[in-house]
Design an enzyme around this catalytic site. Structure first.
Site, PDB file in Angstrom:
ATOM      1  N   CYS A   1     -12.737   7.143   1.130  1.00 42.13           N
ATOM      2  CA  CYS A   1     -11.419   6.659   1.545  1.00 42.13           C
ATOM      3  C   CYS A   1     -10.355   6.826   0.465  1.00 42.13           C
ATOM      4  O   CYS A   1      -9.158   6.706   0.746  1.00 42.13           O
ATOM      5  CB  CYS A   1     -11.513   5.196   1.963  1.00 42.13           C
ATOM      6  SG  CYS A   1     -12.821   4.875   3.174  1.00 42.13           S
TER       7      CYS A   1
ATOM      8  N   HIS B   1      -5.139   1.276   1.566  1.00 38.56           N
ATOM      9  CA  HIS B   1      -6.164   1.792   2.472  1.00 38.56           C
ATOM     10  C   HIS B   1      -6.367   0.789   3.596  1.00 38.56           C
ATOM     11  O   HIS B   1      -6.485  -0.416   3.369  1.00 38.56           O
ATOM     12  CB  HIS B   1      -7.462   2.016   1.706  1.00 38.56           C
ATOM     13  CG  HIS B   1      -8.629   2.319   2.571  1.00 38.56           C
ATOM     14  ND1 HIS B   1      -8.569   3.235   3.603  1.00 38.56           N
ATOM     15  CD2 HIS B   1      -9.905   1.820   2.579  1.00 38.56           C
ATOM     16  CE1 HIS B   1      -9.746   3.291   4.203  1.00 38.56           C
ATOM     17  NE2 HIS B   1     -10.566   2.444   3.600  1.00 38.56           N
TER      18      HIS B   1
ATOM     19  N   ASN C   1     -10.390   1.983  10.444  1.00 35.40           N
ATOM     20  CA  ASN C   1     -10.538   2.632   9.140  1.00 35.40           C
ATOM     21  C   ASN C   1     -10.732   4.126   9.357  1.00 35.40           C
ATOM     22  O   ASN C   1     -11.765   4.554   9.858  1.00 35.40           O
ATOM     23  CB  ASN C   1     -11.741   2.021   8.410  1.00 35.40           C
ATOM     24  CG  ASN C   1     -11.969   2.609   7.037  1.00 35.40           C
ATOM     25  OD1 ASN C   1     -11.403   3.641   6.679  1.00 35.40           O
ATOM     26  ND2 ASN C   1     -12.819   1.960   6.257  1.00 35.40           N
TER      27      ASN C   1
END
EC number: 2.3.1.180
Length: 331
Positions: A116, A256, A286
């Site tokens: 990520c 994030h 996500n």
């Protein structure tokens, strides 16, 4: 004396697949509930790529929009960097496939696998090439089709992830603007907390690996959560100090998009008001390396970012890795 070249973002773009998978849809698939997912993560729905779509397809669409925003043609690109953990295949790189799709045949192309944190890593790499004068225009893409590596019977992971892509063109901007600094890090001892076991040289694909669902995401959620809360704090403070700034200087935090509790903890420690934190994980879940890229593009296109604003981006991911950057918006 030559004036130092400033590297900043010339244009952004994003792409989300059309299909929406809601928490109520997931209630019919696994033992979970909308309330459970929302309370623990903040996620309400996520996008799912069509079976015919690969990561490069999403990346290509986001890239076209970023190039249009930057008023550049594909042949103007000198380099393409794709951050992803869901490449089309082991090789060639997804970046090379995107290069061909765009017709950007003057560009070098390669992938990075940083989970990520990937998009911010990509920005930092692009910054170096532009500031040294080696290249003028570098396309950085974060793109994922995580739905293709999810175990849809594992309620602890299948509720978290979504598909999407975001892109930014990094190039020369006026002095005093652009990417002011970055902070990248990794702790490989934590790799065991978030990984996909099979499909590489350690555990090549076989009937057994497929039958045991070893080509899907494995995650120790509590360990990742503890790491994330700690590193979101340290990574933001470190990059601000490197740039000679304080939390009071931040106009927009783009974190994030993994979990609202993690983001809220960071917001409180930085003493930021809600309007200075961009959140879209309720819509997309996500999206790993695409997360920060999509959020940055959305915030910009909504008019929430204006020229001169100080933007702080921060992410954490598989590796374990972390990354943060400070951008003085130049558009």
């Amino acid at each position: 004396m030559c004036e130092k070249i400033a590297a900043g973002i010339l244009g952004t773009g994003s792409y989300l697949p059309e299909k929406i998978l809601t928490n109520f849809d997931l209630e019919k698939m696994v033992d979970t509930s909308d309330e459970w997912i929302t309370t623990r993560t903040g996620i309400k729905e996520r996008r799912i790529a069509d079976p015919s779509q690969a990561t490069s397809d999403l990346a290509t669409e986001a890239s076209k929009r970023a190039l249009e925003d930057a008023n550049l043609k594909p042949e103007d690109l000198d380099m393409i960097i794709v951050a992803t953990v869901t490449p089309d295949m082991n090789f060639p790189s997804t970046a090379c496939i995107v290069q061909a799709n765009l017709g950007a045949l003057n560009a070098a192309a390669f992938d990075i696998s940083v989970g990520c944190s990937g998009f911010i890593y990509g920005l930092a790499i692009a910054q170096q090439f532009v500031e040294t004068g080696m290249y003028r225009n570098v396309l950085v893409i974060g793109a994922e089709t995580l739905s293709k590596i999810i175990n849809w019977k594992d309620r602890n992971t299948c509720v978290l992830f979504g598909d999407g892509a975001g892109a930014a063109v990094v190039g020369r901007v006026e002095s005093g603007y652009g990417i002011l600094g970055s902070y990248l890090g990794a702790d490989g001892t934590g790799g065991k907390y978030l990984y996909m076991p099979a499909g590489g040289s350690r555990m090549p694909a076989s009937h057994e690996t497929v039958e045991k669902n070893l080509h899907t995401i494995f995650m120790e959620g509590q360990e990742v959560f503890k790491f994330a809360v700690k590193v979101m704090d340290s990574a933001t403070i470190e990059v601000l100090e490197r740039c000679g700034l304080t939390p009071e200087d931040i106009d927009m935090l783009i974190p994030h998009q993994a979990n609202t509790r993690i983001i809220e903890a960071a917001r409180k420690r930085l003493k930021l008001t809600n309007d200075k934190v961009y959140i879209n994980l309720d819509k997309y879940g996500n999206t790993s390396a695409a997360s920060v890229a999509i959020a940055l593009d959305e915030a910009y296109r909504k008019g929430l970012i204006k020229k001169g604003d100080i933007i702080l981006t921060v992410a954490f991911g598989a590796g374990l890795t972390w990354a943060s950057s400070v951008i003085k918006w130049s558009k």
